[in-house]
Every structure is written in structure tokens, then in C-alpha cells.
Design a protein around this motif. Structure first.
Motif, PDB file in Angstrom:
ATOM      1  N   UNK A  88      20.247  47.782  88.509  1.00  0.00           N
ATOM      2  CA  UNK A  88      19.808  46.538  89.140  1.00  0.00           C
ATOM      3  C   UNK A  88      20.898  45.997  90.052  1.00  0.00           C
ATOM      4  N   UNK A  89      22.134  46.170  89.597  1.00  0.00           N
ATOM      5  CA  UNK A  89      23.267  45.805  90.464  1.00  0.00           C
ATOM      6  C   UNK A  89      24.206  46.999  90.513  1.00  0.00           C
ATOM      7  N   UNK A  90      24.359  47.564  91.711  1.00  0.00           N
ATOM      8  CA  UNK A  90      25.184  48.767  91.876  1.00  0.00           C
ATOM      9  C   UNK A  90      26.655  48.374  92.048  1.00  0.00           C
ATOM     10  N   UNK A  91      27.555  49.298  91.772  1.00  0.00           N
ATOM     11  CA  UNK A  91      28.971  49.003  92.011  1.00  0.00           C
ATOM     12  C   UNK A  91      29.281  49.012  93.503  1.00  0.00           C
ATOM     13  N   UNK A  92      30.403  48.406  93.898  1.00  0.00           N
ATOM     14  CA  UNK A  92      30.900  48.549  95.271  1.00  0.00           C
ATOM     15  C   UNK A  92      31.342  49.994  95.459  1.00  0.00           C
ATOM     16  N   UNK A  93      31.694  50.356  96.683  1.00  0.00           N
ATOM     17  CA  UNK A  93      32.068  51.759  96.900  1.00  0.00           C
ATOM     18  C   UNK A  93      33.497  52.032  96.462  1.00  0.00           C
ATOM     19  N   UNK A  94      34.338  51.014  96.415  1.00  0.00           N
ATOM     20  CA  UNK A  94      35.698  51.268  95.927  1.00  0.00           C
ATOM     21  C   UNK A  94      36.330  50.018  95.336  1.00  0.00           C
ATOM     22  N   UNK A  95      37.268  50.270  94.404  1.00  0.00           N
ATOM     23  CA  UNK A  95      37.979  49.192  93.702  1.00  0.00           C
ATOM     24  C   UNK A  95      39.449  49.557  93.599  1.00  0.00           C
ATOM     25  N   UNK A  96      40.256  48.545  93.299  1.00  0.00           N
ATOM     26  CA  UNK A  96      41.667  48.777  93.029  1.00  0.00           C
ATOM     27  C   UNK A  96      42.003  48.307  91.627  1.00  0.00           C
ATOM     28  N   UNK A  97      43.144  48.769  91.117  1.00  0.00           N
ATOM     29  CA  UNK A  97      43.637  48.256  89.842  1.00  0.00           C
ATOM     30  C   UNK A  97      43.725  46.732  89.937  1.00  0.00           C
ATOM     31  N   UNK A  98      43.243  46.050  88.869  1.00  0.00           N
ATOM     32  CA  UNK A  98      43.221  44.581  88.900  1.00  0.00           C
ATOM     33  C   UNK A  98      41.834  44.041  89.200  1.00  0.00           C
ATOM     34  N   UNK A  99      40.949  44.897  89.760  1.00  0.00           N
ATOM     35  CA  UNK A  99      39.578  44.451  90.049  1.00  0.00           C
ATOM     36  C   UNK A  99      38.702  44.560  88.797  1.00  0.00           C
ATOM     37  N   UNK A 100      37.575  43.861  88.869  1.00  0.00           N
ATOM     38  CA  UNK A 100      36.577  43.950  87.804  1.00  0.00           C
ATOM     39  C   UNK A 100      35.304  44.565  88.383  1.00  0.00           C
ATOM     40  N   UNK A 101      34.814  45.631  87.745  1.00  0.00           N
ATOM     41  CA  UNK A 101      33.553  46.239  88.173  1.00  0.00           C
ATOM     42  C   UNK A 101      32.437  45.589  87.366  1.00  0.00           C
ATOM     43  N   UNK A 102      31.400  45.119  88.057  1.00  0.00           N
ATOM     44  CA  UNK A 102      30.244  44.553  87.343  1.00  0.00           C
ATOM     45  C   UNK A 102      28.986  45.280  87.792  1.00  0.00           C
ATOM     46  N   UNK A 103      28.256  45.871  86.835  1.00  0.00           N
ATOM     47  CA  UNK A 103      27.002  46.554  87.157  1.00  0.00           C
ATOM     48  C   UNK A 103      25.925  46.110  86.168  1.00  0.00           C
ATOM     49  N   UNK A 104      24.648  46.226  86.624  1.00  0.00           N
ATOM     50  CA  UNK A 104      23.539  45.797  85.757  1.00  0.00           C
ATOM     51  C   UNK A 104      22.463  46.876  85.713  1.00  0.00           C
ATOM     52  N   UNK A 105      21.830  47.009  84.545  1.00  0.00           N
ATOM     53  CA  UNK A 105      20.772  48.012  84.347  1.00  0.00           C
ATOM     54  C   UNK A 105      19.550  47.356  83.696  1.00  0.00           C
ATOM     55  N   UNK A 106      18.377  47.921  83.962  1.00  0.00           N
ATOM     56  CA  UNK A 106      17.178  47.597  83.189  1.00  0.00           C
ATOM     57  C   UNK A 106      17.369  48.224  81.817  1.00  0.00           C
ATOM     58  N   UNK A 107      17.077  47.452  80.756  1.00  0.00           N
ATOM     59  CA  UNK A 107      17.411  47.969  79.427  1.00  0.00           C
ATOM     60  C   UNK A 107      16.311  47.754  78.401  1.00  0.00           C
ATOM     61  N   UNK A 108      16.506  48.387  77.266  1.00  0.00           N
ATOM     62  CA  UNK A 108      15.727  48.083  76.067  1.00  0.00           C
ATOM     63  C   UNK A 108      16.539  47.140  75.216  1.00  0.00           C
ATOM     64  N   UNK A 109      16.001  46.721  74.081  1.00  0.00           N
ATOM     65  CA  UNK A 109      16.731  45.852  73.157  1.00  0.00           C
ATOM     66  C   UNK A 109      17.774  46.693  72.415  1.00  0.00           C
ATOM     67  N   UNK A 110      19.052  46.264  72.429  1.00  0.00           N
ATOM     68  CA  UNK A 110      20.094  47.058  71.756  1.00  0.00           C
ATOM     69  C   UNK A 110      19.817  47.286  70.267  1.00  0.00           C
ATOM     70  N   UNK A 111      18.997  46.443  69.655  1.00  0.00           N
ATOM     71  CA  UNK A 111      18.697  46.647  68.227  1.00  0.00           C
ATOM     72  C   UNK A 111      18.004  47.979  67.988  1.00  0.00           C
ATOM     73  N   UNK A 112      17.297  48.508  69.027  1.00  0.00           N
ATOM     74  CA  UNK A 112      16.627  49.800  68.857  1.00  0.00           C
ATOM     75  C   UNK A 112      17.616  50.927  68.595  1.00  0.00           C
ATOM     76  N   UNK A 113      18.845  50.757  69.026  1.00  0.00           N
ATOM     77  CA  UNK A 113      19.821  51.856  68.954  1.00  0.00           C
ATOM     78  C   UNK A 113      20.538  51.921  67.612  1.00  0.00           C
ATOM     79  N   UNK A 114      20.350  50.873  66.783  1.00  0.00           N
ATOM     80  CA  UNK A 114      20.988  50.876  65.473  1.00  0.00           C
ATOM     81  C   UNK A 114      20.403  52.025  64.654  1.00  0.00           C
TER      82      UNK A 114
END
Ligand SMILES: *[C@@H]1O[C@H](CO)[C@@H](O)[C@H](O)[C@H]1NC(C)=O
Ligand SMILES: *[C@@H]1O[C@H](CO)[C@@H](O)[C@H](O)[C@H]1NC(C)=O
Ligand SMILES: *[C@@H]1O[C@H](CO)[C@@H](O)[C@H](O)[C@H]1NC(C)=O
Ligand SMILES: *[C@@H]1O[C@H](CO)[C@@H](O)[C@H](O)[C@H]1NC(C)=O
Ligand SMILES: *[C@@H]1O[C@H](CO)[C@@H](O)[C@H](O)[C@H]1NC(C)=O
Ligand SMILES: *[C@@H]1O[C@H](CO)[C@@H](O)[C@H](O)[C@H]1NC(C)=O
Length: 714
Positions: A579-605
């Protein structure tokens, strides 16, 4: 000249014992396993804050098991430290029953201690006594099963690694990492007793260093008394708090190049007598004014919910990092310099005690008794580590279906119960109700382990600083009378949970800890008396009666937490779609934020082989290498519904690129499971595009280069 012969697995080691390095005194094993429970929708155990449900993972929870046997392979003891709020009786009963099924009488309730580090950021619902499951809307099977399975697996891993080895002990002071959160109660202890101690909390850390026959390290346990409440009651991500982080740092250092939980070296940061001990070293301040709270009452303008302890960092994550780092640094220093070789017998004593019915002969004329459990009014006020969130207990309306159901069972305390608990004003008379099932324990484990000169006093609750000191001194006195010199170590929150234990004098002040001392003013004396019996039996080599069996209430449990109904991706998307892709490049000190369509994490228990909701992968010449998972400090995994009605949800993954990260091509993958309307659970994954991580640009160096060039030209 003394020769020692050790036989283990056909291996015979013959040593001249004067050469200490050569002498093998024990067999040792260490194992680790993941216990992370449902990472969504389940209330976190600790602050009793009904709105504080999980929404992802800060870092994972583990169980760390250590097996120690004598060199003749005759007697074994097991110590397990778990990244959880505490251990419940149900957990211990089930773990032991599963271990017995595999190992027969090798590991039993008598020689296995399971101790919680007391993080307040793990999913709850794993208790069998009703009170402790109220905020989690009753029993949560997912929390319980992952907890049990993980602990059992850690013992299996430790068992597989058992080998001849040695144990060293060390002790030292760690300052600036804990404070007393109920100093007015502590100050009510006798002056001459307080005068024996410099501080109003214990500052000593005890470390055990485990090595194999060649002296190579295989494990470490440290005990230090401090609440794992650096993450406060607004945190929604599963976390091992300060001790979990210290373990992660230690294991990363000792298992270079492995992912968290995967290395051979196991480092536990176990809990001790932390009842009145806070990690929030700046102390309690008012949220509105920033001024210190009114000390005896811990209020701001009469309101307890405004008085919160902070520090030492700029926010709760930073404070967790600092208190974790402090414990790690001290433990590493003690580990490296540990030179006191432990020798002597391995032994254990255990009994079940009905704590509601212990008689104590105070002096020649006065006999006193413990009481059936009850919680005092100050319990509802909470502590400065997490104030007043149990207020809903007193209100007439709540959003907690479980509470609405069980509240009507509460009865008015009898006169006998009132006078037994005096001066505690009773808020919840938990001991006199058995409906719909028992609210708090009557029968608890009392257990003592011995490894040479090291004695471990396993207590089923949270001992205040002075309670812990009195207990240690009492046990030590019995040992001395038997010719053994030792300062015992308290393993807190072990085996069962029976709330707090304060001294008689602290109890009179009725702060949170006194209000939560559930068997009345003589609770501590009752414990001390029972531990003295165990110590005496150990010294004399006599048997201890097993005591009354605790109940197993597993099939009585009520659950009000709704299951995951179903998951659906939004129109035109799939599970794992970015849903949100990463930028094409980062440097040390940066924060990468990405988003995905997901299921409920409880399913993975409980899904086989599921280890992480995320992987940060680096490109290699032939494929991709996993560099980080959701167990790492530098990644965050956060989940939320985008539409509850449509079953749509999304995860946000962030990666803080720190200085140790090497340049290259990276990508992030999200792993999960979705549930169909029919109930089928299916795995899915989604991967981002590739992005570049370059080295940090050091502005100073770049500027110097530029200036140098300018000079040349000039
Ligand atoms: C040590 O004792 C345990 C339990 O009795 C047994 O299973 C194991 O095989 C023994 N190991 C060795 C190497 O003798
Ligand atoms: C703390 O450790 C030091 C060093 O081993 C020891 O001398 C001291 O007695 C310990 N203090 C307490 C309160 O146990
Ligand atoms: C929790 O910590 C955050 C900072 O990380 C702070 O903003 C908040 O006020 C704290 N809340 C409580 C109740 O302690
Ligand atoms: C025994 O203890 C009780 C309670 O602390 C006290 O009131 C009483 O005076 C004591 N009696 C003697 C003989 O010490
Ligand atoms: C889990 O991993 C084990 C060992 O790699 C493998 O044998 C097993 O088939 C896997 N199970 C599933 C359900 O993928
Ligand atoms: C990222 O990590 C660095 C180094 O550990 C730390 O100083 C910084 O506060 C972190 N940033 C965030 C947003 O967590």
C-alpha cells in the motif's frame, strides 16, 4: 592432590582439580524458544488497563531455559526465565505435564522453576484464577498455548544441549537503574533495619556464567530487581521491555551473525524482589504541570491518574533502551570478570502451601494467621508506573462483558475476613467467592534450588525490597546453622502468581503493594516460615511433604474475547499488496516505512514454522539474505483495521537504519495469514520493491573534503 573423574555420555574427563580450568563440576545446558502470543486485539497483562490491547510487535518474547546437573548425572535442576508478565499456575501445571510425557521424572514441578521477567507488554489471558483474566475478557487460549509450547520447547532445546561444564558466579552494584515507587511504605520499616542498607531498593546484580568443558561460554543468567514497566500503559506493541532488550543485546553480542532467538548462547535477565521497584528513575511527576506528585498519596491535585513516573529517557522507548542497556553493560562486565567457580551439590526442595491457612507463632503468647485473599482499595488506584486504570472495577458501567458478568458474584466481606486483613479496607473480597470459578489462588508453590553455594528462592509473586531482604536473611541464617555460607537469590514471579508481598510495617501504609498483599498482614512471615522449612530440609537431607495439590481449572475457563471473524482485502488488492512502497534509496539514520494489505495477526498464532511477520532482506549475488525480523529492536510491526465491518486491515512496518547496517540492495517482506469466512486460515506474503541503502553522509568529512578542494583551487 585431588583427582576428579567425570563420566558423561561415554566421555571420561580426568582432571587434576588444582588446575581449576580442568575440573568439571556440573553438566549444563541452555535453550531458547519463542513464546510470542497473539499480536493483536488481546489485552496486555500488567497495567490492568482494559483499553491497552496489542496492535503489533516491538520485539518478540522468549523463554530461556537452563539445566544444571551434578557431574554424576544424578540430580538436575531447571531454571526458566520467560519474557512475560508472570507465570500462572496453569502454565506451570501444563508445562510439567508435557515435560513428564517426554522425559518421565527427569523434570517435575519439584526441580523446575519458571520465572517471569514481568514485562507489562505481553498478551494476557493465560491465568486460571479469574481476577487476573478480567481485563483480557477472560481466558485467551491463543496466549496460553503459545506460552506453554514455547516454554516446553526451550527446555527441550536446553536438554539437547546438555554437556559437561562449569558455572561461575559474580555480583556487583548497578546504580541509576531503579528507584523505590512506594518510599513512604518503605520508610515505615524499623529504623535500625533500614540503617543496615544504603539504598531503599536492592542495587546488586547477581550473574551466573555457564561454560562448556573448554571454558567457552554457553549461557548467562542475571538477577536484578526492577519492574519491566519502562514501556508505559499507552504502549500497544508486544515487548520484552528493559530486561527483554538486555537479553537481546547480550545474545546479539555472543551469537554474532545470527537472528534473534536463533543463536546457541542464551542470556536471561531474570526478575527478583521488584515489588516496590520502578525503572522510571526520574520519579513520579504530574502529567499536566510536570511537577513532582504529592508523595504519600501519589496524586496531582487529588487525582491519581495524573501522577506518572518517567525516565530516564526522553520517551518510554528511550527509557526502555537505557534501563536495558544499563543491565546489559553491568551483566557483561560481571560475566567477563566472573571468577568464583561454583562447586558442590545440586539439590531442590518443593512444597505446595495453602497460603490462606498458615499459623505463625509470633512470640510465646501470640499466634497469628494468614487470611483468604482480598484486594484493598489502593489496588484500584494503581501505581505511579501505571496509575488508576483499574477504576472500572468500582464503576457501575463498563465495556467489559466479562466484568459485567462476574461483578455480581462479589460479596460483602465477612467480619472475620475484615479483621483478618485489617487495616486493609477490602475492595474485592476475592477469597470468599468461588463463582463462576476461583478468583485468586489458595495453594501456591514454595521452592528452593541449590547449585553448590548458590541458592535460588523461587517465590510466587512480587516481594518488596525489604520483604526480599528479610526472606534472604532468614534462609541464609538456616543455611549458616547447617554450616553453609550463602547469600540466596530471589527468583521473583515464579511458578504461580499470588500478587504482592510487603513487610508487616509496609502493609500498614496500604499503598498499592500493601493493598495487593492478598493473604493479609502476616503474608511475608508465612512465606519465610515455609522457606525456612525447605532450607532446613535441604541442610539435613530430609524429605518435605508435597502439600495439598493445586486445582487445575482449565476446563472451567470462560472467554469473552471474540474470535477473528474473517479477513478480506480491499477491492482490487490482495493480501500482501504493498500500500505504501519504500523510496528508492535511504541512508544510515533514515527510517523506512512501508505498508501492506494484511490479515489479522491472530491468525498466525500457532501456525507451524511461523517465525516473523516481517523480514528485512539484503540482496546477495545469488539470492536474498534475511538481516532482521520482527524480533529486532530496530524494526516495528504495527497492525490496524482499516474497516472492521469489512474485515479489512493493514500493517505498517518501519525499519530504523542504524550505523551497523551495510550498504546494498534491500527489500522488506510481510508474512501473515488470512482467515476466510468459512474459517480456513491461509498463509500469504508480500514483498516491496528493492531499495538502496547507502552509507551515512558525514557532513563534517564532506565539508572538509570540499574545503580541501577549494584550497587547492584557490
Ligand atoms: C543422564 O541422566 C538422564 C536422566 O536419567 C539420562 O536420560 C541420560 O541419558 C544421562 N546422560 C548420560 C550422558 O549419561
Ligand atoms: C552486594 O554485593 C556486594 C559485592 O558482592 C556485597 O559485598 C554486598 O553485601 C551485597 N549487598 C547486598 C545488600 O546484598
Ligand atoms: C507514556 O509515555 C509517552 C512517551 O513515550 C508519554 O507521552 C505518555 O504521557 C506516557 N503516558 C503515561 C500514562 O505514562
Ligand atoms: C507478642 O507479639 C504481640 C504482637 O506483636 C505483642 O502485642 C505482644 O506484646 C508480644 N508479647 C510478648 C511477650 O513479647
Ligand atoms: C516445518 O518445518 C519442518 C522442518 O523444516 C518441516 O519438516 C515441516 O514440514 C514444516 N511444516 C510446515 C507446516 O510447513
Ligand atoms: C533509530 O536508532 C538510533 C540509533 O539506535 C536512535 O538514536 C534513534 O532514536 C532511532 N530512531 C527512532 C525513530 O527510533
Amino acid at each position: 592432590m585431588v583427582w576428579k573423574r567425570v563420566t558423561f555420555g561415554g566421555l571420561i574427563v580426568v582432571c587434576l582439580i588444582t588446575y581449576v580450568r580442568c575440573a568439571i563440576n556440573y553438566i549444563v545446558g541452555a535453550g531458547i524458544a519463542d513464546i510470542t502470543g497473539p499480536a493483536a486485539e488481546v489485552d496486555m497483562m500488567g497495567y490492568a488497563n482494559p483499553g491497552q490491547t496489542a496492535r503489533g510487535i516491538h520485539f518478540r518474547q522468549y523463554s530461556r531455559a537452563f539445566i544444571i546437573g551434578d557431574s554424576d548425572n544424578k540430580t538436575r535442576v531447571v531454571f526458566i526465565s520467560v519474557d512475560t508478565g508472570m507465570v500462572s499456575q496453569l502454565i506451570k501445571l501444563e508445562v510439567i505435564s508435557r515435560l513428564k510425557a517426554v522425559y518421565g521424572d527427569l523434570y517435575t514441578e519439584r526441580n523446575v522453576v519458571i520465572s517471569g521477567i514481568h514485562t507489562h507488554s505481553g498478551p494476557g489471558g493465560f491465568h486460571q484464577y479469574l481476577l487476573f483474566d478480567i481485563t483480557s475478557l477472560g481466558f485467551v487460549k491463543e496466549s496460553y498455548s503459545t506460552f506453554v509450547a514455547g516454554v516446553v520447547q526451550s527446555v527441550k532445546n536446553a536438554h539437547e544441549s546438555v554437556q559437561p561444564g562449569n558455572i561461575y558466579m559474580n555480583e556487583g552494584e548497578l546504580l541509576d537503574s531503579n528507584i523505590n515507587r512506594s518510599p513512604t511504605a518503605y520508610a515505615n520499616n524499623p529504623g535500625e533495619e533500614r540503617a543496615k542498607y544504603v539504598h531503599n531498593v536492592d542495587k546488586n546484580m547477581t550473574v551466573l556464567k555457564f561454560v562448556d568443558r573448554n571454558g567457552n561460554g554457553i549461557g548467562m543468567i542475571s538477577w536484578f530487581a526492577v519492574h519491566c514497566t519502562s514501556m508505559n500503559n499507552t504502549n500497544r506493541l508486544i515487548s520484552g521491555d528493559n530486561k527483554g532488550y538486555a537479553s537481546q543485546l547480550f545474545e546479539r553480542e555472543m551469537n554474532k551473525g545470527t537472528l534473534p532467538g536463533q543463536g546457541k548462547f542464551v542470556a536471561a535477565f531474570a526478575q527478583s524482589n521488584e515489588g516496590d521497584v520502578s525503572p522510571n528513575t526520574k520519579g513520579p511527576h504530574c502529567l499536566d504541570t510536570g511537577l513532582p506528585c504529592d508523595n504519600p498519596t501519589s496524586t496531582c491535585n487529588g487525582k491519581n491518574e495524573m501522577c506518572v513516573a518517567f525516565g530516564p529517557g526522553k520517551d518510554m522507548t528511550d527509557s526502555t533502551r537505557i534501563i536495558g542497556l544499563n543491565q546489559y553493560n553491568k551483566a557483561m562486565e560481571l560475566y567477563k570478570s566472573a571468577s568464583k567457580l561454583i562447586t558442590g551439590p545440586v539439590d531442590f526442595k518443593h512444597t505446595y502451601v495453602d497460603m490462606t491457612n498458615v499459623e505463625i507463632q509470633l512470640n510465646s503468647t501470640t499466634k497469628v494467621k494468614t487470611c483468604k485473599p482480598a484486594m484493598g482499595y489502593s489496588f484500584a488506584a494503581g501505581t505511579t508506573d501505571g496509575p488508576g486504570m483499574f477504576n472500572f472495577v468500582q464503576g457501575s458501567k463498563s465495556e467489559n462483558l466479562f466484568w459485567d458478568l462476574v461483578r455480581d458474584f462479589l460479596a460483602t466481606p465477612t467480619d472475620a475476613q475484615r479483621s483478618c486483613h485489617a487495616p486493609k479496607p477490602i475492595l474485592l473480597d476475592t477469597g470468599e467467592i468461588k463463582n463462576p470459578y476461583q478468583w485468586q489462588p489458595y495453594i501456591v508453590d514454595v521452592q528452593l534450588l541449590r547449585v553448590g553455594s548458590m541458592f535460588l528462592v523461587a517465590v510466587p509473586g512480587e516481594f518488596s525490597t525489604m520483604s526480599g531482604r528479610r526472606l534472604r536473611n532468614a534462609v541464609s541464617k538456616v543455611l549458616t546453622s547447617g554450616g553453609v555460607s550463602s547469600t540466596p537469590v530471589i527468583a521473583g514471579l515464579s511458578n504461580d502468581y499470588a500478587d504482592y508481598i510487603t513487610t508487616f510495617e509496609e502493609y500498614q501504609i496500604q499503598r498499592y503493594e500493601g493493598a495487593s498483599t492478598i493473604y493479609g498482614p502476616h503474608t511475608l512471615r508465612a512465606y519465610i516460615q515455609n522457606f525456612e522449612l525447605l532450607a532446613e530440609a535441604m541442610i539435613k537431607g530430609t524429605k518435605v511433604a508435597p502439600g495439598p495439590n493445586p486445582p487445575n481449572l482449565l476446563n472451567k475457563q470462560l472467554s469473552f474475547l471474540p474470535p477473528v471473524i474473517f479477513d478480506l482485502p480491499p477491492a482490487g488488492k490482495q493480501f500482501g499488496s504493498v500500500v505504501q512502497a519504500p523510496d528508492s534509496s535511504y541512508n544510515v539514520g533514515d527510517i523506512v516505512t512501508v505498508k501492506f494489505v494484511s490479515g489479522n495477526p491472530r491468525n498466525s498464532v500457532e501456525q507451524a514454522n511461523f517465525t516473523s511477520f516481517l523480514t528485512v532482506e539484503k540482496q546477495t549475488p545469488s539470492s536474498w539474505e534475511v538481516m532482521l525480523t520482527d524480533a529486532d529492536w530496530d524494526t516495528l510491526f504495527e497492525w490496524h483495521h482499516t474497516s472492521f465491518i469489512l474485515g479489512e486491515s493493514e500493517v505498517t512496518i518501519t525499519w530504523n537504519i542504524t550505523a551497523t547496517v551495510t550498504s546494498g540492495n534491500y527489500r522488506i517482506t510481510h508474512h501473515g495469514h488470512h482467515k476466510s469466512i468459512g474459517g480456513t486460515i491461509t498463509p500469504y506474503k508480500g514483498t516491496t520493491t528493492t531499495f538502496k541503502v547507502g552509507p551515512a553522509i558525514d557532513v563534517n568529512t564532506e565539508l572538509k573534503k570540499l574545503l580541501a578542494n577549494t584550497n587547492l583551487i584557490g
